[in-house]
Scaffold this active site. Structure first.
Site, PDB file in Angstrom:
ATOM      1  N   ASP A  16      56.419  52.281   4.432  1.00 54.93           N
ATOM      2  CA  ASP A  16      56.906  51.374   5.548  1.00 54.93           C
ATOM      3  C   ASP A  16      58.481  51.415   5.080  1.00 54.93           C
ATOM      4  OD1 ASP A  16      57.654  49.962   7.588  1.00 54.93           O
ATOM      5  OD2 ASP A  16      56.055  48.621   7.136  1.00 54.93           O
ATOM      6  N   CYS A  44      50.208  52.898  12.424  1.00 50.93           N
ATOM      7  CA  CYS A  44      50.961  52.073  11.181  1.00 50.93           C
ATOM      8  C   CYS A  44      50.700  50.517  11.584  1.00 50.93           C
ATOM      9  CB  CYS A  44      52.349  52.456  11.177  1.00 50.93           C
ATOM     10  SG  CYS A  44      53.409  51.992  12.504  1.00 50.93           S
ATOM     11  N   ASN A  78      53.829  49.631  14.905  1.00 48.56           N
ATOM     12  CA  ASN A  78      54.158  50.779  16.069  1.00 48.56           C
ATOM     13  C   ASN A  78      55.731  50.768  16.197  1.00 48.56           C
ATOM     14  OD1 ASN A  78      52.955  51.524  19.236  1.00 48.56           O
ATOM     15  ND2 ASN A  78      53.363  53.130  17.484  1.00 48.56           N
ATOM     16  N   CYS A  80      58.297  51.708  13.520  1.00 47.17           N
ATOM     17  CA  CYS A  80      58.752  52.801  12.636  1.00 47.17           C
ATOM     18  C   CYS A  80      58.270  54.198  12.281  1.00 47.17           C
ATOM     19  CB  CYS A  80      59.143  52.142  11.370  1.00 47.17           C
ATOM     20  SG  CYS A  80      59.960  50.725  11.367  1.00 47.17           S
ATOM     21  N   ARG A  81      57.056  53.987  11.646  1.00 43.27           N
ATOM     22  CA  ARG A  81      56.341  55.243  11.097  1.00 43.27           C
ATOM     23  C   ARG A  81      55.441  55.986  12.476  1.00 43.27           C
ATOM     24  NH1 ARG A  81      53.174  52.732   6.151  1.00 43.27           N
ATOM     25  NH2 ARG A  81      52.925  50.940   8.145  1.00 43.27           N
ATOM     26  N   SER A  82      54.695  55.195  12.918  1.00 43.63           N
ATOM     27  CA  SER A  82      53.685  55.767  13.837  1.00 43.63           C
ATOM     28  C   SER A  82      54.528  56.194  15.213  1.00 43.63           C
ATOM     29  CB  SER A  82      52.415  54.973  14.278  1.00 43.63           C
ATOM     30  OG  SER A  82      52.994  53.695  14.919  1.00 43.63           O
TER      31      SER A  82
END
Length: 165
Positions: free
Chosen positions: A135, A15, A18, A20-22
């Site tokens: 995001d 993302c 690095n 939140c999402r990934s």
């Protein structure tokens, strides 16, 4: 464009920052692959260097933990050229990060042949196919919950596609 490939030995989830999402995807993917009996190296990174060295966002940690995923020990890092050499598949959380990754790969491809395949994280998912994982960084609690739901769905879709290979 669906990438039909047998199970890769390594997957990098990417993302922007690095945090939140990934990192959430890294732990979900790792757990789902283990449950499926797949031995896959899983890692995560960001296209930006804005959070290098940081732990995942506290809200991401809290929501992940409430679903049984521990991401508090992960540390943000930026994608490197070596990632394109060391991973079989790099999955981007959204179209912008996919475009950024493709630009890096295109530069490397001038000098190297065997580089990671790139795809959108939701590419194999029949529910979210082609959609960005939004995001949640500037969002509310519901946004973090939606991210977990989407990541669980798309991770499972990749695993199912590999098991069918």
């Amino acid at each position: 464009m669906l990438i039909k490939t047998c199970t890769p030995s390594s997957v990098l989830l990417v993302c922007l920052g690095n945090i939140c999402r990934s990192p959430t995807a890294e732990e979900i993917f790792r757990q789902q692959a283990a449950i499926a009996g797949l031995s896959i190296k899983v890692d995560s990174a960001g296209t930006s260097d804005c959070h290098v060295g940081d732990a995942p966002d506290k809200r991401s940690q809290r929501h992940a933990k409430s679903h049984g995923y521990k991401i508090n020990k992960l540390v943000a890092r930026q994608v490197s050229a070596d990632d394109f050499r060391n991973f079989d598949l790099i999955l981007a959380m959204d179209a912008q990060n996919l475009a950024d990754l493709q630009a890096i790969k295109d530069e490397l491809a001038d000098h190297e042949d065997s580089l990671a395949k790139l795809a959108l994280f939701s590419e194999e998912d029949p529910i979210y196919s082609g959609d960005d994982v939004p995001d949640p960084y500037k969002g509310e609690n519901d946004d973090f919950e939606e991210v977990i739901e989407r990541i669980e769905s798309s991770a499972q879709a990749w695993i199912e596609s590999w098991k069918a290979c």
